[in-house]
Design a protein around this motif. Sequence first.
Motif, PDB file in Angstrom:
ATOM      1  N   ILE A 136       0.855  -1.192   0.000  1.00  0.00           N
ATOM      2  CA  ILE A 136       0.000   0.000   0.000  1.00  0.00           C
ATOM      3  C   ILE A 136       0.886   1.235   0.000  1.00  0.00           C
ATOM      4  CG2 ILE A 136      -1.749   1.319   1.266  1.00  0.00           C
ATOM      5  CD1 ILE A 136      -2.723  -1.390   2.405  1.00  0.00           C
ATOM      6  N   LEU A 137       0.584   2.159  -0.895  1.00  0.00           N
ATOM      7  CA  LEU A 137       1.262   3.449  -0.961  1.00  0.00           C
ATOM      8  C   LEU A 137       0.633   4.375   0.060  1.00  0.00           C
ATOM      9  CD1 LEU A 137       2.921   5.792  -2.306  1.00  0.00           C
ATOM     10  CD2 LEU A 137       1.043   5.970  -3.964  1.00  0.00           C
ATOM     11  N   TYR A 138       1.482   4.990   0.884  1.00  0.00           N
ATOM     12  CA  TYR A 138       1.015   5.983   1.850  1.00  0.00           C
ATOM     13  C   TYR A 138       1.648   7.323   1.507  1.00  0.00           C
ATOM     14  CZ  TYR A 138      -0.829   2.214   4.711  1.00  0.00           C
ATOM     15  OH  TYR A 138      -1.541   1.136   5.174  1.00  0.00           O
ATOM     16  N   ILE A 139       0.795   8.335   1.364  1.00  0.00           N
ATOM     17  CA  ILE A 139       1.256   9.690   1.112  1.00  0.00           C
ATOM     18  C   ILE A 139       0.802  10.533   2.292  1.00  0.00           C
ATOM     19  CG2 ILE A 139       1.134  11.692  -0.420  1.00  0.00           C
ATOM     20  CD1 ILE A 139       0.510   9.675  -2.697  1.00  0.00           C
ATOM     21  N   ASN A 140       1.778  11.066   3.014  1.00  0.00           N
ATOM     22  CA  ASN A 140       1.504  11.818   4.241  1.00  0.00           C
ATOM     23  C   ASN A 140       0.600  11.021   5.182  1.00  0.00           C
ATOM     24  OD1 ASN A 140       3.091  13.947   3.327  1.00  0.00           O
ATOM     25  ND2 ASN A 140       1.356  14.940   2.340  1.00  0.00           N
ATOM     26  N   GLY A 141       0.854   9.705   5.251  1.00  0.00           N
ATOM     27  CA  GLY A 141       0.121   8.833   6.160  1.00  0.00           C
ATOM     28  C   GLY A 141      -1.213   8.331   5.640  1.00  0.00           C
ATOM     29  N   GLN A 142      -1.670   8.806   4.482  1.00  0.00           N
ATOM     30  CA  GLN A 142      -2.956   8.388   3.927  1.00  0.00           C
ATOM     31  C   GLN A 142      -2.750   7.345   2.831  1.00  0.00           C
ATOM     32  OE1 GLN A 142      -5.946   9.535   5.185  1.00  0.00           O
ATOM     33  NE2 GLN A 142      -4.563  10.453   6.678  1.00  0.00           N
ATOM     34  N   PRO A 143      -3.512   6.253   2.842  1.00  0.00           N
ATOM     35  CA  PRO A 143      -3.356   5.228   1.799  1.00  0.00           C
ATOM     36  C   PRO A 143      -3.883   5.720   0.445  1.00  0.00           C
ATOM     37  CG  PRO A 143      -5.164   4.667   3.264  1.00  0.00           C
ATOM     38  CD  PRO A 143      -4.527   5.899   3.832  1.00  0.00           C
ATOM     39  N   TYR A 144      -3.163   5.360  -0.614  1.00  0.00           N
ATOM     40  CA  TYR A 144      -3.549   5.685  -1.990  1.00  0.00           C
ATOM     41  C   TYR A 144      -3.585   4.408  -2.802  1.00  0.00           C
ATOM     42  CZ  TYR A 144      -3.313  10.775  -2.049  1.00  0.00           C
ATOM     43  OH  TYR A 144      -3.570  12.104  -1.865  1.00  0.00           O
ATOM     44  N   THR A 145      -4.537   4.287  -3.686  1.00  0.00           N
ATOM     45  CA  THR A 145      -4.572   3.137  -4.587  1.00  0.00           C
ATOM     46  C   THR A 145      -3.823   3.490  -5.867  1.00  0.00           C
ATOM     47  OG1 THR A 145      -6.667   3.830  -5.557  1.00  0.00           O
ATOM     48  CG2 THR A 145      -6.781   2.287  -3.714  1.00  0.00           C
ATOM     49  N   GLU A 146      -3.220   2.481  -6.446  1.00  0.00           N
ATOM     50  CA  GLU A 146      -2.517   2.612  -7.709  1.00  0.00           C
ATOM     51  C   GLU A 146      -3.207   1.686  -8.708  1.00  0.00           C
ATOM     52  OE1 GLU A 146       2.023   3.264  -6.968  1.00  0.00           O
ATOM     53  OE2 GLU A 146       1.302   1.719  -5.600  1.00  0.00           O
ATOM     54  N   PRO A 147      -4.231   2.179  -9.398  1.00  0.00           N
ATOM     55  CA  PRO A 147      -5.044   1.308 -10.257  1.00  0.00           C
ATOM     56  C   PRO A 147      -4.250   0.620 -11.361  1.00  0.00           C
ATOM     57  CG  PRO A 147      -5.668   3.626 -10.510  1.00  0.00           C
ATOM     58  CD  PRO A 147      -4.674   3.556  -9.412  1.00  0.00           C
ATOM     59  N   PHE A 148      -3.160   1.203 -11.794  1.00  0.00           N
ATOM     60  CA  PHE A 148      -2.339   0.625 -12.853  1.00  0.00           C
ATOM     61  C   PHE A 148      -1.588  -0.616 -12.388  1.00  0.00           C
ATOM     62  CE2 PHE A 148      -0.569   4.355 -10.860  1.00  0.00           C
ATOM     63  CZ  PHE A 148       0.616   3.886 -10.313  1.00  0.00           C
ATOM     64  N   LEU A 149      -1.577  -0.886 -11.065  1.00  0.00           N
ATOM     65  CA  LEU A 149      -0.920  -2.074 -10.526  1.00  0.00           C
ATOM     66  C   LEU A 149      -1.898  -3.153 -10.086  1.00  0.00           C
ATOM     67  CD1 LEU A 149       1.901  -0.565  -8.265  1.00  0.00           C
ATOM     68  CD2 LEU A 149       2.052  -1.349 -10.631  1.00  0.00           C
ATOM     69  N   SER A 150      -3.192  -2.894 -10.172  1.00  0.00           N
ATOM     70  CA  SER A 150      -4.172  -3.818  -9.592  1.00  0.00           C
ATOM     71  C   SER A 150      -4.067  -5.232 -10.172  1.00  0.00           C
ATOM     72  CB  SER A 150      -5.590  -3.276  -9.743  1.00  0.00           C
ATOM     73  OG  SER A 150      -5.906  -3.105 -11.102  1.00  0.00           O
ATOM     74  N   SER A 151      -3.847  -5.372 -11.479  1.00  0.00           N
ATOM     75  CA  SER A 151      -3.767  -6.722 -12.050  1.00  0.00           C
ATOM     76  C   SER A 151      -2.560  -7.474 -11.498  1.00  0.00           C
ATOM     77  CB  SER A 151      -3.710  -6.658 -13.582  1.00  0.00           C
ATOM     78  OG  SER A 151      -2.505  -6.055 -14.015  1.00  0.00           O
ATOM     79  N   ARG A 152      -1.439  -6.795 -11.328  1.00  0.00           N
ATOM     80  CA  ARG A 152      -0.244  -7.441 -10.774  1.00  0.00           C
ATOM     81  C   ARG A 152      -0.446  -7.815  -9.306  1.00  0.00           C
ATOM     82  NH1 ARG A 152       4.820  -7.452 -13.763  1.00  0.00           N
ATOM     83  NH2 ARG A 152       4.035  -7.536 -15.889  1.00  0.00           N
TER      84      ARG A 152
ATOM     85  N   ASN B   5      -3.217  -8.439  -7.769  1.00  0.00           N
ATOM     86  CA  ASN B   5      -4.189  -9.531  -7.646  1.00  0.00           C
ATOM     87  C   ASN B   5      -3.562 -10.893  -7.931  1.00  0.00           C
ATOM     88  OD1 ASN B   5      -6.241  -7.769  -6.940  1.00  0.00           O
ATOM     89  ND2 ASN B   5      -6.965  -7.542  -9.047  1.00  0.00           N
ATOM     90  N   GLN B   6      -2.455 -10.925  -8.653  1.00  0.00           N
ATOM     91  CA  GLN B   6      -1.789 -12.179  -9.009  1.00  0.00           C
ATOM     92  C   GLN B   6      -0.741 -12.614  -7.979  1.00  0.00           C
ATOM     93  OE1 GLN B   6      -0.132 -11.434 -12.872  1.00  0.00           O
ATOM     94  NE2 GLN B   6      -2.121 -11.322 -13.874  1.00  0.00           N
ATOM     95  N   LEU B   7      -0.482 -11.769  -6.981  1.00  0.00           N
ATOM     96  CA  LEU B   7       0.539 -12.093  -5.987  1.00  0.00           C
ATOM     97  C   LEU B   7       0.163 -13.327  -5.188  1.00  0.00           C
ATOM     98  CD1 LEU B   7       1.677  -8.736  -4.344  1.00  0.00           C
ATOM     99  CD2 LEU B   7       2.995 -10.231  -5.834  1.00  0.00           C
ATOM    100  N   GLN B   8       1.137 -14.165  -4.970  1.00  0.00           N
ATOM    101  CA  GLN B   8       0.933 -15.311  -4.094  1.00  0.00           C
ATOM    102  C   GLN B   8       1.148 -14.856  -2.655  1.00  0.00           C
ATOM    103  OE1 GLN B   8       3.568 -18.374  -5.392  1.00  0.00           O
ATOM    104  NE2 GLN B   8       2.533 -18.619  -7.362  1.00  0.00           N
ATOM    105  N   GLU B   9       0.472 -15.501  -1.753  1.00  0.00           N
ATOM    106  CA  GLU B   9       0.586 -15.121  -0.341  1.00  0.00           C
ATOM    107  C   GLU B   9       2.046 -15.186   0.114  1.00  0.00           C
ATOM    108  OE1 GLU B   9      -1.188 -16.529   3.932  1.00  0.00           O
ATOM    109  OE2 GLU B   9      -2.393 -16.807   2.120  1.00  0.00           O
ATOM    110  N   GLY B  10       2.473 -14.141   0.786  1.00  0.00           N
ATOM    111  CA  GLY B  10       3.844 -14.074   1.285  1.00  0.00           C
ATOM    112  C   GLY B  10       4.836 -13.441   0.318  1.00  0.00           C
TER     113      GLY B  10
END
Length: 185
Positions: A96-112, A114-119
């Motif tokens: 998770i990207l945090y900018i000044n402590g607030q979480p931001y989503t990066e939609p251009f990375l969502s497909s990658r 979602n494919q991550l294996q646990e750990g």
Amino acid sequence: MAYKNREWLSWLKVIIISSIIAFGIRAFVFAPIIVDGPSMLPTLENDDHLIVNKMEYVFSDPDRFDIVVFHATRNKDYIKRVVGLPGEHIAYQNEILYINGQPYTEPFLSSRLNQLQEGSHYTHDFTLEDLPGEYEEIPDGHVLVLGDNRSNSTDSRVIGLIPIDRIVGVATFRYWPFNQLGLIH
């Protein structure tokens, strides 16, 4: 004979003026660039041909998530995504990207992501203080850039913050390969 000389001179003027205009556009407005390497996957692929808008930052500053081309060295330009802007603190934790402590989503990375294996990790945890320069906030006139292929990118995590005056322009349009012709997001 005089008519042929005038016609030849007329064509010569057209060629010279056209060349000057083309050079001016290439030098000051738009420039082609070819992506070299996998650092912007999945957004951009090796050998993609792009148009860079050099005028974008003449009257404005970079925006978050712009894809920019900048002079990394005297002889090498890099293409990366702007993630952090002046005055901000950047951190990554648990993908998770945090900018000044607030979480931001990066939609251009969502497909990658979602494919991550646990750990496994796509973007290893870091804070701005961990980067070269050990800043607590991004200083004026600088940006933090990351490649979209976080596990294979030489970006601000390695080379530090990028001075805005080293940015050539923003990548706006892909013209090759033809099946991906269009604006870049």
